[in-house]
Design a protein around this motif. Structure first.
Motif, PDB file in Angstrom:
ATOM      1  N   ALA A 134       0.816  -1.218   0.000  1.00  0.00           N
ATOM      2  CA  ALA A 134       0.000   0.000   0.000  1.00  0.00           C
ATOM      3  C   ALA A 134       0.850   1.270   0.000  1.00  0.00           C
ATOM      4  CB  ALA A 134      -0.928   0.004   1.215  1.00  0.00           C
ATOM      5  N   GLY A 135       2.147   1.115   0.255  1.00  0.00           N
ATOM      6  CA  GLY A 135       3.021   2.276   0.318  1.00  0.00           C
ATOM      7  C   GLY A 135       2.955   3.013   1.639  1.00  0.00           C
ATOM      8  N   ILE A 136       2.585   2.288   2.704  1.00  0.00           N
ATOM      9  CA  ILE A 136       2.489   2.898   4.037  1.00  0.00           C
ATOM     10  C   ILE A 136       3.652   2.409   4.892  1.00  0.00           C
ATOM     11  CG2 ILE A 136       1.104   3.048   6.143  1.00  0.00           C
ATOM     12  CD1 ILE A 136      -1.384   2.786   4.399  1.00  0.00           C
ATOM     13  N   HIS A 137       4.361   3.348   5.444  1.00  0.00           N
ATOM     14  CA  HIS A 137       5.544   3.074   6.268  1.00  0.00           C
ATOM     15  C   HIS A 137       5.124   2.490   7.614  1.00  0.00           C
ATOM     16  CE1 HIS A 137       8.787   4.649   9.032  1.00  0.00           C
ATOM     17  NE2 HIS A 137       9.521   4.102   8.087  1.00  0.00           N
ATOM     18  N   LEU A 138       5.981   1.682   8.223  1.00  0.00           N
ATOM     19  CA  LEU A 138       5.721   1.152   9.566  1.00  0.00           C
ATOM     20  C   LEU A 138       6.714   1.733  10.562  1.00  0.00           C
ATOM     21  CD1 LEU A 138       4.965  -2.674   9.135  1.00  0.00           C
ATOM     22  CD2 LEU A 138       3.347  -0.762   9.281  1.00  0.00           C
ATOM     23  N   THR A 139       6.214   2.035  11.736  1.00  0.00           N
ATOM     24  CA  THR A 139       7.037   2.457  12.870  1.00  0.00           C
ATOM     25  C   THR A 139       6.909   1.406  13.960  1.00  0.00           C
ATOM     26  OG1 THR A 139       6.704   4.808  12.390  1.00  0.00           O
ATOM     27  CG2 THR A 139       7.434   4.244  14.620  1.00  0.00           C
ATOM     28  N   ALA A 140       8.042   0.925  14.449  1.00  0.00           N
ATOM     29  CA  ALA A 140       8.054  -0.137  15.455  1.00  0.00           C
ATOM     30  C   ALA A 140       8.090   0.441  16.859  1.00  0.00           C
ATOM     31  CB  ALA A 140       9.270  -1.037  15.243  1.00  0.00           C
ATOM     32  N   TYR A 141       7.030   0.166  17.640  1.00  0.00           N
ATOM     33  CA  TYR A 141       7.114   0.494  19.064  1.00  0.00           C
ATOM     34  C   TYR A 141       7.399  -0.785  19.841  1.00  0.00           C
ATOM     35  CZ  TYR A 141       2.217  -0.942  20.236  1.00  0.00           C
ATOM     36  OH  TYR A 141       1.048  -1.632  20.460  1.00  0.00           O
ATOM     37  N   MET A 142       7.859  -0.628  21.072  1.00  0.00           N
ATOM     38  CA  MET A 142       8.326  -1.765  21.870  1.00  0.00           C
ATOM     39  C   MET A 142       9.376  -2.560  21.087  1.00  0.00           C
ATOM     40  SD  MET A 142       7.307  -2.408  25.024  1.00  0.00           S
ATOM     41  CE  MET A 142       5.550  -2.095  25.176  1.00  0.00           C
ATOM     42  N   PRO A 143      10.315  -1.872  20.405  1.00  0.00           N
ATOM     43  CA  PRO A 143      11.229  -2.575  19.489  1.00  0.00           C
ATOM     44  C   PRO A 143      12.190  -3.532  20.172  1.00  0.00           C
ATOM     45  CG  PRO A 143      11.961  -0.310  19.817  1.00  0.00           C
ATOM     46  CD  PRO A 143      10.606  -0.430  20.465  1.00  0.00           C
ATOM     47  N   LEU A 144      12.413  -3.348  21.470  1.00  0.00           N
ATOM     48  CA  LEU A 144      13.315  -4.234  22.202  1.00  0.00           C
ATOM     49  C   LEU A 144      12.541  -5.263  23.036  1.00  0.00           C
ATOM     50  CD1 LEU A 144      15.950  -1.564  23.344  1.00  0.00           C
ATOM     51  CD2 LEU A 144      15.921  -2.963  21.251  1.00  0.00           C
ATOM     52  N   ALA A 145      11.239  -5.393  22.720  1.00  0.00           N
ATOM     53  CA  ALA A 145      10.377  -6.364  23.411  1.00  0.00           C
ATOM     54  C   ALA A 145      10.455  -6.177  24.930  1.00  0.00           C
ATOM     55  CB  ALA A 145      10.726  -7.795  23.015  1.00  0.00           C
ATOM     56  N   TYR A 146      10.443  -4.916  25.331  1.00  0.00           N
ATOM     57  CA  TYR A 146      10.509  -4.555  26.752  1.00  0.00           C
ATOM     58  C   TYR A 146      11.720  -5.200  27.434  1.00  0.00           C
ATOM     59  CZ  TYR A 146       8.399  -2.338  30.814  1.00  0.00           C
ATOM     60  OH  TYR A 146       8.152  -1.511  31.883  1.00  0.00           O
ATOM     61  N   GLY A 147      12.840  -5.203  26.726  1.00  0.00           N
ATOM     62  CA  GLY A 147      14.099  -5.700  27.276  1.00  0.00           C
ATOM     63  C   GLY A 147      14.364  -7.172  27.068  1.00  0.00           C
ATOM     64  N   LYS A 148      13.379  -7.892  26.545  1.00  0.00           N
ATOM     65  CA  LYS A 148      13.526  -9.340  26.379  1.00  0.00           C
ATOM     66  C   LYS A 148      14.664  -9.699  25.426  1.00  0.00           C
ATOM     67  CE  LYS A 148      10.787 -13.440  25.190  1.00  0.00           C
ATOM     68  NZ  LYS A 148       9.478 -13.930  24.655  1.00  0.00           N
ATOM     69  N   VAL A 149      14.917  -8.837  24.420  1.00  0.00           N
ATOM     70  CA  VAL A 149      15.958  -9.163  23.438  1.00  0.00           C
ATOM     71  C   VAL A 149      17.344  -9.196  24.071  1.00  0.00           C
ATOM     72  CG1 VAL A 149      14.635  -8.204  21.512  1.00  0.00           C
ATOM     73  CG2 VAL A 149      16.285  -6.744  22.709  1.00  0.00           C
ATOM     74  N   MET A 150      17.524  -8.499  25.192  1.00  0.00           N
ATOM     75  CA  MET A 150      18.827  -8.472  25.846  1.00  0.00           C
ATOM     76  C   MET A 150      19.226  -9.844  26.389  1.00  0.00           C
ATOM     77  SD  MET A 150      17.861  -5.352  25.484  1.00  0.00           S
ATOM     78  CE  MET A 150      17.762  -3.676  26.094  1.00  0.00           C
ATOM     79  N   GLU A 151      18.242 -10.717  26.589  1.00  0.00           N
ATOM     80  CA  GLU A 151      18.499 -12.060  27.127  1.00  0.00           C
ATOM     81  C   GLU A 151      18.443 -13.132  26.053  1.00  0.00           C
ATOM     82  OE1 GLU A 151      19.402 -12.052  30.236  1.00  0.00           O
ATOM     83  OE2 GLU A 151      18.928  -9.908  30.390  1.00  0.00           O
ATOM     84  N   GLU A 152      18.276 -12.718  24.802  1.00  0.00           N
ATOM     85  CA  GLU A 152      18.118 -13.679  23.718  1.00  0.00           C
ATOM     86  C   GLU A 152      19.489 -14.190  23.250  1.00  0.00           C
ATOM     87  OE1 GLU A 152      17.230 -16.241  21.216  1.00  0.00           O
ATOM     88  OE2 GLU A 152      15.495 -15.218  22.141  1.00  0.00           O
ATOM     89  N   PRO A 153      19.788 -15.498  23.404  1.00  0.00           N
ATOM     90  CA  PRO A 153      21.108 -16.028  23.037  1.00  0.00           C
ATOM     91  C   PRO A 153      21.516 -15.738  21.594  1.00  0.00           C
ATOM     92  CG  PRO A 153      19.915 -17.632  24.359  1.00  0.00           C
ATOM     93  CD  PRO A 153      18.944 -16.537  24.048  1.00  0.00           C
ATOM     94  N   ALA A 154      20.594 -15.874  20.651  1.00  0.00           N
ATOM     95  CA  ALA A 154      20.935 -15.655  19.244  1.00  0.00           C
ATOM     96  C   ALA A 154      21.376 -14.219  19.002  1.00  0.00           C
ATOM     97  CB  ALA A 154      19.741 -16.004  18.354  1.00  0.00           C
ATOM     98  N   ILE A 155      20.697 -13.292  19.661  1.00  0.00           N
ATOM     99  CA  ILE A 155      21.046 -11.877  19.498  1.00  0.00           C
ATOM    100  C   ILE A 155      22.318 -11.552  20.274  1.00  0.00           C
ATOM    101  CG2 ILE A 155      20.274  -9.505  19.947  1.00  0.00           C
ATOM    102  CD1 ILE A 155      17.417 -10.453  19.399  1.00  0.00           C
ATOM    103  N   GLN A 156      22.469 -12.142  21.444  1.00  0.00           N
ATOM    104  CA  GLN A 156      23.695 -11.934  22.228  1.00  0.00           C
ATOM    105  C   GLN A 156      24.927 -12.403  21.455  1.00  0.00           C
ATOM    106  OE1 GLN A 156      22.844 -14.055  25.869  1.00  0.00           O
ATOM    107  NE2 GLN A 156      22.304 -12.173  26.964  1.00  0.00           N
ATOM    108  N   ALA A 157      24.800 -13.520  20.764  1.00  0.00           N
ATOM    109  CA  ALA A 157      25.946 -14.059  20.007  1.00  0.00           C
ATOM    110  C   ALA A 157      26.360 -13.105  18.890  1.00  0.00           C
ATOM    111  CB  ALA A 157      25.592 -15.430  19.431  1.00  0.00           C
ATOM    112  N   ILE A 158      25.375 -12.549  18.206  1.00  0.00           N
ATOM    113  CA  ILE A 158      25.672 -11.586  17.137  1.00  0.00           C
ATOM    114  C   ILE A 158      26.318 -10.347  17.735  1.00  0.00           C
ATOM    115  CG2 ILE A 158      24.648 -10.087  15.383  1.00  0.00           C
ATOM    116  CD1 ILE A 158      22.384 -12.236  15.160  1.00  0.00           C
ATOM    117  N   ALA A 159      25.776  -9.870  18.851  1.00  0.00           N
ATOM    118  CA  ALA A 159      26.296  -8.670  19.499  1.00  0.00           C
ATOM    119  C   ALA A 159      27.744  -8.862  19.941  1.00  0.00           C
ATOM    120  CB  ALA A 159      25.421  -8.302  20.692  1.00  0.00           C
ATOM    121  N   THR A 160      28.043 -10.022  20.516  1.00  0.00           N
ATOM    122  CA  THR A 160      29.403 -10.302  20.971  1.00  0.00           C
ATOM    123  C   THR A 160      30.380 -10.291  19.807  1.00  0.00           C
ATOM    124  OG1 THR A 160      28.600 -11.602  22.849  1.00  0.00           O
ATOM    125  CG2 THR A 160      30.867 -11.990  22.138  1.00  0.00           C
ATOM    126  N   ARG A 161      29.981 -10.920  18.720  1.00  0.00           N
ATOM    127  CA  ARG A 161      30.855 -10.983  17.559  1.00  0.00           C
ATOM    128  C   ARG A 161      31.107  -9.600  16.950  1.00  0.00           C
ATOM    129  NH1 ARG A 161      27.882 -13.630  14.533  1.00  0.00           N
ATOM    130  NH2 ARG A 161      27.555 -12.170  12.819  1.00  0.00           N
TER     131      ARG A 161
END
Length: 268
Positions: free
Chosen positions: A171-198
């Protein structure tokens, strides 16, 4: 509409905490501030904006109209009250915060009132928030997709809203993400932590880079200056295709925000 892709959200920030967060954000270089009538902090955001000394045309300000003000005769007066609190002559973007509970006010009525607010110069652009595909169609029928700047929705690695995103893209409508860090849950996510460490980055930076790389805007919030600065640095982080695929695989439909008045959500 020239909305900076990474913004500063103010959900749940109250009083001096809200003032400090917005002030710190502006000092660090944020130029996109997101608030809402129901947050109860428009006055504090306005105080911080006024004290920051940043030229008005350099800061993109969004507010959102609450469900109690969606009727055609109420929306414009409520937006004028928001402007009074924000100490602004106009906002850059005004959104319908949630669809009217139980469809008490038709989408077309609210969207046409919002368009009238834009025509009166109260806002530079208009849009929607928390609208599933069916209600996006109604909004498009009411004012045309070209007049809908964005749909602000919950969007993070655990809730990727793929059907909605595909419809919005078509439709050509942009999206804005709220709660983008899942209220901090992503900080404990192993897959994301591994990428961050690297990459020598933080999990928050990796997640925000993933969202930005997909073309979404994102509006994380924080009360800590160091976190605000770290989030801003996500703009320069580029993820490899394998990293993107690893985060894509985390989608589980894990919605965090779904009040009892929420619309019928799209699945998938």
């Amino acid at each position: 509409m020239h909305m900076p892709q990474l913004g500063l959200g103010t959900f749940r920030l109250q009083g001096q905490q809200a003032i400090d967060s917005v002030r710190n954000g502006l000092e660090l270089g944020y130029r996109h501030i997101d608030t809402a009538q129901i947050y109860g902090n428009e006055e504090e955001v306005g105080t911080a904006l006024a004290a920051a000394g940043v030229p008005r045309d350099e800061v993109f300000v969004t507010t959102k109209v609450w469900t109690a003000h969606l009727a055609g005769n109420l929306l414009v007066p409520s937006l004028k009250e928001s402007l009074r609190k924000l100490r602004l002559e106009r906002v850059d973007l005004a959104l319908i915060h949630w669809p009217s509970p139980g469809a008490a006010v038709p989408v077309a009525e609210s969207m046409q009132a919002l368009l009238a607010a834009r025509e009166q110069g109260l806002t530079g652009a208009i849009g929607i928030s928390n609208f599933p595909i069916a209600l996006m169609r109604e909004a498009i029928d009411a004012v045309g997709a070209a007049n809908i700047a964005t749909n602000q929705v919950e969007l993070h690695p655990y809730l990727q809203n793929r059907r909605l995103a595909a419809f919005a893209r078509e439709a050509g409508i942009h999206l804005t993400a709220y709660m983008p860090l899942a209220y901090g849950k992503v900080m404990e996510e192993p897959a994301i932590q591994a990428i961050a460490t690297r990459l020598g980055a933080t999990a928050a930076q990796v997640t925000l880079a993933w969202l930005l790389g997909k073309g979404y805007a994102a509006i994380p919030s924080s009360t800590k200056r160091a976190n605000l600065a770290g989030n801003l640095a996500a703009r320069s982080l580029v993820l490899a295709p394998g990293d993107i695929a690893a985060i894509d695989a985390l989608d589980s439909g894990g919605r965090i925000v779904s009040p009892d008045f929420a619309p019928a959500w799209d699945r998938g």
